[in-house]
Scaffold this active site. Sequence first.
Site, short mmCIF file in Angstrom:
data_model
loop_
_atom_site.label_atom_id
_atom_site.label_comp_id
_atom_site.label_asym_id
_atom_site.label_seq_id
_atom_site.Cartn_x
_atom_site.Cartn_y
_atom_site.Cartn_z
N HIS A 63 3.02 -13.21 6.86
CA HIS A 63 1.74 -13.04 7.54
C HIS A 63 1.92 -12.13 8.75
O HIS A 63 3.04 -11.77 9.10
CB HIS A 63 1.16 -14.40 7.98
CG HIS A 63 2.11 -15.21 8.78
ND1 HIS A 63 2.70 -16.36 8.29
CD2 HIS A 63 2.62 -15.03 10.01
CE1 HIS A 63 3.52 -16.85 9.20
NE2 HIS A 63 3.49 -16.06 10.26
C1 T46 Z 1 5.67 -16.92 12.58
C2 T46 Z 1 6.85 -17.53 11.92
C3 T46 Z 1 8.14 -17.07 12.48
C4 T46 Z 1 0.94 -25.57 13.66
O1 T46 Z 1 0.16 -26.54 13.53
N1 T46 Z 1 1.27 -25.14 14.92
C5 T46 Z 1 2.10 -24.10 15.12
O2 T46 Z 1 2.40 -23.74 16.28
C6 T46 Z 1 2.62 -23.41 13.98
C7 T46 Z 1 3.55 -22.20 14.17
C8 T46 Z 1 2.28 -23.83 12.74
N2 T46 Z 1 1.45 -24.90 12.58
C9 T46 Z 1 1.13 -25.39 11.23
C10 T46 Z 1 0.31 -24.41 10.39
C11 T46 Z 1 0.77 -24.71 8.97
O3 T46 Z 1 0.01 -25.79 8.47
O4 T46 Z 1 2.36 -25.56 10.52
C12 T46 Z 1 2.21 -25.21 9.16
C13 T46 Z 1 3.24 -24.18 8.74
O5 T46 Z 1 2.95 -22.93 9.40
P1 T46 Z 1 3.30 -21.53 8.76
O6 T46 Z 1 3.13 -21.59 7.29
O7 T46 Z 1 2.51 -20.48 9.48
O8 T46 Z 1 4.86 -21.40 9.10
P2 T46 Z 1 5.80 -20.13 8.96
O9 T46 Z 1 7.18 -20.60 9.23
O10 T46 Z 1 5.56 -19.40 7.71
O11 T46 Z 1 5.36 -19.17 10.17
C14 T46 Z 1 5.61 -19.55 11.48
C15 T46 Z 1 4.47 -19.11 12.39
O12 T46 Z 1 3.23 -19.59 11.85
C16 T46 Z 1 4.37 -17.62 12.53
O13 T46 Z 1 3.61 -17.34 13.67
O14 T46 Z 1 5.73 -15.79 13.02
O15 T46 Z 1 6.83 -18.96 11.92
#
Ligand code: T46
Length: 146
Positions: A63
């Site tokens: 993303h």
């Molecule tokens: C990025 C990479 C390095 C939250 O509720 N609060 C938060 O601060 C974050 C980061 C995520 N979430 C929830 C949203 C989703 O339901 O945690 C779940 C997993 O998030 P996501 O699929 O976005 O995780 P990654 O590891 O793919 O991405 C994250 C960050 O979202 C992004 O900003 O740069 O880590």
Amino acid sequence: MSEHNFEATMNFSIDTCQMVELPKISDPRGNLTFVESQRHIPFGIQRVYYLYDVPQGSERGGHAHRALHQLLIAVTGSFDVHLDDGREKKTVHLNRSFQGLYVCPMIWREIDNFSSGAVCMVLASAYYDESDYYRDYPEFCKVANP
Ligand code: T46
């Protein structure tokens, strides 16, 4: 959102993403590294989160953010960060606790090749806000590279 209310249309590119060398204070008791807002990184820190216990072969990210600034640190272990501004791509390997990768807004990122026990700590300029995400690559490219 943070005090840095950058517009998504600003000209952020992968050249804006930089490795940041952080202070490392070494003494016989071990090492200490710190990060100060606006000194070591060009944004104020409003949120810290970390990825850990990542199974072998897993990928994170996939993303881009409209306005979020971040610093990624391999606190333990290592991983690869693939950056893409819609025109150019580059891959950065993170494996030092005293180095961070500054990722500016409007960069598609994918993170993989996590070593066993790796911890990816992220310092972010704003609270979590799902509306700040591009999670669809073609939609991101339309805006990033019109
Ligand atoms: C990025 C990479 C390095 C939250 O509720 N609060 C938060 O601060 C974050 C980061 C995520 N979430 C929830 C949203 C989703 O339901 O945690 C779940 C997993 O998030 P996501 O699929 O976005 O995780 P990654 O590891 O793919 O991405 C994250 C960050 O979202 C992004 O900003 O740069 O880590």
